[in-house]
Design an enzyme around this catalytic site. Structure first.
Site, PDB file in Angstrom:
ATOM      1  N   LYS A  92     -13.566  -0.227   5.531  1.00  0.00           N
ATOM      2  CA  LYS A  92     -14.135  -0.902   4.350  1.00  0.00           C
ATOM      3  C   LYS A  92     -15.272  -1.846   4.737  1.00  0.00           C
ATOM      4  O   LYS A  92     -16.327  -1.819   4.117  1.00  0.00           O
ATOM      5  CB  LYS A  92     -13.054  -1.709   3.627  1.00  0.00           C
ATOM      6  N   TRP A 143       0.855  -1.190   0.000  1.00  0.00           N
ATOM      7  CA  TRP A 143       0.000   0.000   0.000  1.00  0.00           C
ATOM      8  C   TRP A 143       0.892   1.242   0.000  1.00  0.00           C
ATOM      9  O   TRP A 143       1.839   1.313   0.781  1.00  0.00           O
ATOM     10  CB  TRP A 143      -0.907  -0.036   1.232  1.00  0.00           C
ATOM     11  N   ASP A 202      -1.389  -5.851   9.119  1.00  0.00           N
ATOM     12  CA  ASP A 202      -2.272  -4.786   8.669  1.00  0.00           C
ATOM     13  C   ASP A 202      -3.529  -5.493   8.167  1.00  0.00           C
ATOM     14  O   ASP A 202      -3.488  -6.205   7.166  1.00  0.00           O
ATOM     15  CB  ASP A 202      -1.600  -3.984   7.543  1.00  0.00           C
TER      16      ASP A 202
HETATM   17  N1  PMP Z   1      -3.943  -0.654   5.210  1.00  0.00           N
HETATM   18  C1  PMP Z   1      -4.267  -0.946   3.960  1.00  0.00           C
HETATM   19  C2  PMP Z   1      -3.610  -2.108   3.295  1.00  0.00           C
HETATM   20  C3  PMP Z   1      -5.209  -0.181   3.279  1.00  0.00           C
HETATM   21  O1  PMP Z   1      -5.517  -0.476   2.017  1.00  0.00           O
HETATM   22  C4  PMP Z   1      -5.809   0.904   3.937  1.00  0.00           C
HETATM   23  C5  PMP Z   1      -6.846   1.757   3.283  1.00  0.00           C
HETATM   24  N2  PMP Z   1      -6.708   2.003   1.964  1.00  0.00           N
HETATM   25  C6  PMP Z   1      -5.442   1.175   5.242  1.00  0.00           C
HETATM   26  C7  PMP Z   1      -4.501   0.358   5.861  1.00  0.00           C
HETATM   27  C8  PMP Z   1      -5.962   2.343   6.008  1.00  0.00           C
HETATM   28  O2  PMP Z   1      -7.265   2.298   6.330  1.00  0.00           O
HETATM   29  P1  PMP Z   1      -8.017   3.525   6.982  1.00  0.00           P
HETATM   30  O3  PMP Z   1      -8.704   4.236   5.874  1.00  0.00           O
HETATM   31  O4  PMP Z   1      -8.929   2.910   7.948  1.00  0.00           O
HETATM   32  O5  PMP Z   1      -6.994   4.410   7.631  1.00  0.00           O
END
Ligand code: PMP
Length: 397
Positions: free
Chosen positions: A247, A131, A212
């Site tokens: 999500k 990410w 994560d």
């Molecule tokens: N980790 C990963 C792998 C993600 O894809 C995301 C969101 N795109 C997050 C963490 C962060 O999530 P949040 O929007 O709850 O901060």
């Protein structure tokens, strides 16, 4: 002047794309950049279970007093049950401590700062690719980021041997970031057997896993998606988890996640938690209440929980349907290249293999927005935009 010395920061690779999308006046534009679930109508509505929980909260909430530093206690309890399963001995032995935090991002930040300030574990290994925000979060908190190989571009598949080879060069105490499920951006997850091998290498080399876990329920199901985490937690004495409900509850802007430490003993857990709380106090003092209360209200009410699970299943199944349709539509638009790997990937994203110049053409000529790495948010595809997207892809490759 002091501020005249400040240099311009580059736009965020994902959120910057959303800004460009918003500014685009072409009516047929499609955003397949940011990971936001869209329904068949292209909307991101509030889940019905969430609306009902909010109605209950509106009726029953009596105060807006501060939460404790660690957030809503009932929430922290249900987080642990989702992560480890309600009967887990990790919970009954009190080896886990959880603090509510603002989203997965806030949870990763708290975890990182805790590590930097309190442990010698200041090197973190992340998958290549990962990410886009990981490196940013970890380096800002003071961790040194190293990469392990994960993906074989030629076969659009996982490079597990390379992953193990790279992890075997890590030093005792290094942190290993693992995507619990629905790997972002590749959509390629470890099998249970591979998880066990990762657990073993972490144990043998005394590496500290940091999970994560942002997509629980988007892969195969709530329980199924936790199997990697649970397999690793059964082997290693210590680990960290940063999870998010952005999500799977559609609570993107409520910023609701949690940081969980699993320690070898209850005493270590208690001590570590005191430092987690100190970190939180220095950053934002205590978390916002609304999102945590929504989640704990839903998960502690059998009917609401069932409704949420059904809504999550619908989201998961719609994405799976779009994957199949995407592969079929590319074929029927005359694309010769084999894209069948897309239907083998999990979660919101597909690592399409489209290169930077193809991605740029899709944006400039067709108003289709995709991250530069070629990552497509399959959750943004619908039956309505599918043909246009596939026609455009057929033209650029
Ligand atoms: N980790 C990963 C792998 C993600 O894809 C995301 C969101 N795109 C997050 C963490 C962060 O999530 P949040 O929007 O709850 O901060």
């Amino acid at each position: 002047m002091i501020f005249s010395k400040v240099t311009l920061a580059p736009a965020d690779p994902i959120l910057g794309l959303t800004d460009a999308f918003k500014a685009d006046t072409r009516p047929h534009k499609v955003n397949l950049g940011v990971g936001i679930y869209k329904d068949e109508a292209g909307q991101t509505p509030i889940l019905s279970s969430v609306k009902k929980a909010e109605a209950i909260l509106l009726e029953t909430e009596k105060t807006k007093n501060y939460l404790g530093i660690e957030g809503v206690q009932a929430y922290n309890q249900v987080v642990q049950e989702l992560l480890f399963g309600p009967q887990s001995t990790i919970i009954t032995d009190k080896r886990a401590v959880t603090a509510q935090a603002p989203g997965g991002t806030g949870s990763l930040r708290v975890a990182s700062e805790f590590l930097v300030r309190n442990t010698g574990s200041t090197t973190i290994w992340v998958s290549n690719p990962t990410w886009a925000n990981h490196q940013n979060i970890f380096e800002t908190a003071g961790l040194t980021v190293k990469e392990y190989r994960y993906y074989k571009a030629e076969s659009h598949d996982m490079d597990f041997d390379a992953m193990l080879a790279d992890l075997s060069t890590a030093n005792v105490g290094d942190v290993v970031l693992l995507h619990g499920c629905c790997h972002n951006p590749t959509g390629i997850d470890l099998s249970l057997e591979q998880w066990q091998q990762v657990a073993n290498i972490c144990l043998e080399k005394s590496l500290l896993p940091l999970f994560d876990f942002a997509y629980q329920g988007f892969g195969a199901g709530i329980e199924e998606d936790a199997q990697g985490l649970r397999a690793v937690a059964a082997v290693v004495p210590e680990l960290l988890i940063a999870n998010s409900f952005s999500k799977n509850f559609g609570l993107y802007n409520e910023r609701v996640g949690a940081v969980t430490i699993v320690a070898e003993t209850q005493q270590d857990a208690v001590t570590s938690f005191s430092q987690i709380k100190k970190t939180i106090r220095a950053n934002y003092s205590n978390p916002p209440a609304h999102g945590g209360l929504i989640v704990s209200t839903i998960l502690s009410d059998a009917a609401l929980r069932q409704e949420w699970q059904a809504e999550l299943t619908l989201m998961r199944e719609r994405i799976a349907e779009m994957r199949t349709l995407f592969v079929e539509s590319l074929k029927s638009e005359g694309v010769q290249q084999d894209f069948s790997f897309i239907s083998r990937q999990n979660g919101m994203f597909s690592f399409s293999g489209l290169n930077k110049s193809q991605v740029a053409r899709l944006k400039d000529e067709f108003a289709i927005y995709i991250v530069g790495s070629g990552r497509i948010s399959v959750a943004g595809l619908t039956k309505n935009n599918m043909a246009a997207v596939c026609k455009a892809i057929a033209q650029v490759i």
